[in-house]
Motif scaffolding. Structure first.
Motif: not given
Length: 182
Positions: A14-15, A38, A40, A58, A133, A151, A154, A168
């Motif tokens: 998923y990451g 998903r 952080f 993640l 975050q 990030v 991603l 995100m």
């Protein structure tokens, strides 16, 4: 863990496993996992931060659903793949291994090895505002590089896969703006 008749196994990413699996596979498909999202939500003191200056990575937090990639791994490749995944995903054991039910893009259901966030682990950050975050990610660096790059990777890879994650994307914009201002 359920297996195909051939002894093959599935892994869910998923990451970064979505775009950099690092192991041989027979098949790769879009997949959806229900009951997790998903986020952080893990303090990173290894890959994207340090104990002195943790970053965030993640995890799969409880609730919602997440789209990612499922990889079918040949039985002969499984021992090496499993060892590799344990080393990659468990440097501080912030996740626990689970067999989860996925729905593949072609409609099949499979059981897959998935690393879920351990909400009892000291590195569990929990639900954080986007602002918090951003504070943690901006400027954090670990053995695998800068946290903002994680990030960015991603967001770019999700877009390339046709997956949008507006939270995100907003987080990335906030972190980039904060780092540009310093």
């Amino acid at each position: 863990m359920s297996r195909a008749d051939s002894g093959e196994r599935w892994v869910f990413g998923y990451g970064s496993l979505m775009w950099r699996p690092g192991f041989p596979f027979l098949e790769r498909q879009h997949a959806t996992l229900h009951g997790r999202r998903r986020a952080f939500c893990i303090y990173s003191v290894h890959h994207r931060g340090t104990y002195e200056r943790p970053g965030l990575v993640l995890g799969l937090a409880p609730g919602g659903a997440v789209r990612g990639k499922a990889y079918r791994v040949a039985q002969a490749d499984w021992p090496a793949t499993y060892d590799y995944l344990r080393e990659r995903e468990q440097p501080t054991e912030t996740y626990y291994e689970s067999s989860t039910s996925l729905r593949l893009a072609d409609g099949r259901r499979v059981e897959a090895l998935t690393f879920l966030s351990d909400v009892k682990h000291p590195q569990w950050a929990g639900v954080l505002s986007l602002e918090r975050q951003c504070e943690l990610i901006a400027g954090a660096t670990g053995l695998s590089g800068r946290n903002v790059d994680y990030v960015r990777d991603l967001v770019e890879h999700l877009r390339a896969e046709g997956l949008r994650d507006r939270a995100m994307e907003r987080l990335l914009a906030m972190v980039e703006a904060r780092e540009a201002a310093t």
